[in-house]
Design a protein around this motif. Sequence first.
Motif, short mmCIF file in Angstrom:
data_model
loop_
_atom_site.label_atom_id
_atom_site.label_comp_id
_atom_site.label_asym_id
_atom_site.label_seq_id
_atom_site.Cartn_x
_atom_site.Cartn_y
_atom_site.Cartn_z
N GLN A 31 0.83 -1.21 0.00
CA GLN A 31 0.00 0.00 0.00
C GLN A 31 0.86 1.26 0.00
O GLN A 31 0.54 2.23 -0.68
CB GLN A 31 -0.96 0.01 1.20
N GLU A 40 2.29 1.91 -3.41
CA GLU A 40 1.30 2.31 -4.41
C GLU A 40 0.56 3.62 -4.07
O GLU A 40 -0.43 3.95 -4.73
CB GLU A 40 0.28 1.18 -4.58
N VAL A 41 1.01 4.36 -3.08
CA VAL A 41 0.31 5.58 -2.68
C VAL A 41 0.05 6.51 -3.87
O VAL A 41 -1.05 7.02 -4.05
CB VAL A 41 1.07 6.32 -1.55
N SER A 42 1.05 6.74 -4.70
CA SER A 42 0.91 7.68 -5.82
C SER A 42 -0.14 7.25 -6.84
O SER A 42 -0.74 8.10 -7.49
CB SER A 42 2.24 7.88 -6.53
N SER A 43 -0.38 5.96 -6.98
CA SER A 43 -1.39 5.51 -7.93
C SER A 43 -2.80 5.76 -7.40
O SER A 43 -3.74 5.93 -8.17
CB SER A 43 -1.21 4.03 -8.29
N HIS A 44 -2.96 5.83 -6.09
CA HIS A 44 -4.27 6.11 -5.48
C HIS A 44 -4.46 7.60 -5.20
O HIS A 44 -5.59 8.10 -5.22
CB HIS A 44 -4.43 5.33 -4.16
N TYR A 45 -3.36 8.28 -4.90
CA TYR A 45 -3.39 9.70 -4.54
C TYR A 45 -2.34 10.42 -5.39
O TYR A 45 -1.18 10.53 -4.98
CB TYR A 45 -3.10 9.89 -3.04
N CYS A 94 -6.04 17.43 -7.93
CA CYS A 94 -6.67 16.65 -6.85
C CYS A 94 -6.43 17.29 -5.49
O CYS A 94 -7.33 17.36 -4.67
CB CYS A 94 -6.10 15.23 -6.84
N VAL A 98 -4.45 10.64 2.73
CA VAL A 98 -3.50 9.58 2.36
C VAL A 98 -3.34 8.58 3.50
O VAL A 98 -3.47 7.36 3.30
CB VAL A 98 -2.12 10.18 1.97
N GLY A 112 -6.45 6.53 4.02
CA GLY A 112 -6.63 5.55 2.96
C GLY A 112 -5.76 4.32 3.15
O GLY A 112 -6.22 3.18 2.99
N GLU A 139 -7.24 0.52 3.90
CA GLU A 139 -6.95 -0.63 3.04
C GLU A 139 -6.34 -1.79 3.83
O GLU A 139 -6.70 -2.95 3.63
CB GLU A 139 -6.01 -0.21 1.90
#
Length: 165
Positions: free
Chosen positions: A57, A60-65, A92, A105, A108, A112
């Motif tokens: 997680q 992958e932070v940048s892909s979600h935020y 955003c 962030v 999130g 998850e």
Amino acid sequence: MCPPCYHDRKSPRASFHDYQAGIYFVTICTKDKRHYFGKVQDGIMHLSPIGEFCQQQWEEVSSHYPYATVPLFVVMPNHVHAIVSINQETECAIQKTDREALATVIGGVKREVTMFARKRKIEFDWQSRYYDRIIRNMWEGNNIANYIENNVARWDSDEYYRKEP
């Protein structure tokens, strides 16, 4: 006399900063500092399944935020340290009005990991709050990066160290 309400707590946030843009050092602990994420053995962090998911997680932070990047982090047995960069220039981040971008962030990632544990019936819970510090200059950032990079090696002397029964 009733106990103080959640809303009566003093905010740990800096009143001079809007938390929409900047670079932050973040620490998030598990509830009661339980070792949910794995164990350090012979100077190596061995992640549990929930620890592996937590690490994923953060990767992958940048892909979600899209307004956030995480240049460095470490998942420890009972906590996570991360450097989180929030970019105000992205659409955003500018549209955020009801919650701080950093809190979004962190919330999130916590959500998850919690959902992963619940779906697999893994006992798990986070401490309700998290610690953040605004990184004000390069010197401070370098010291924090060094601290994160050496966290596993220093586990036995870490302030979050706690032997599991």
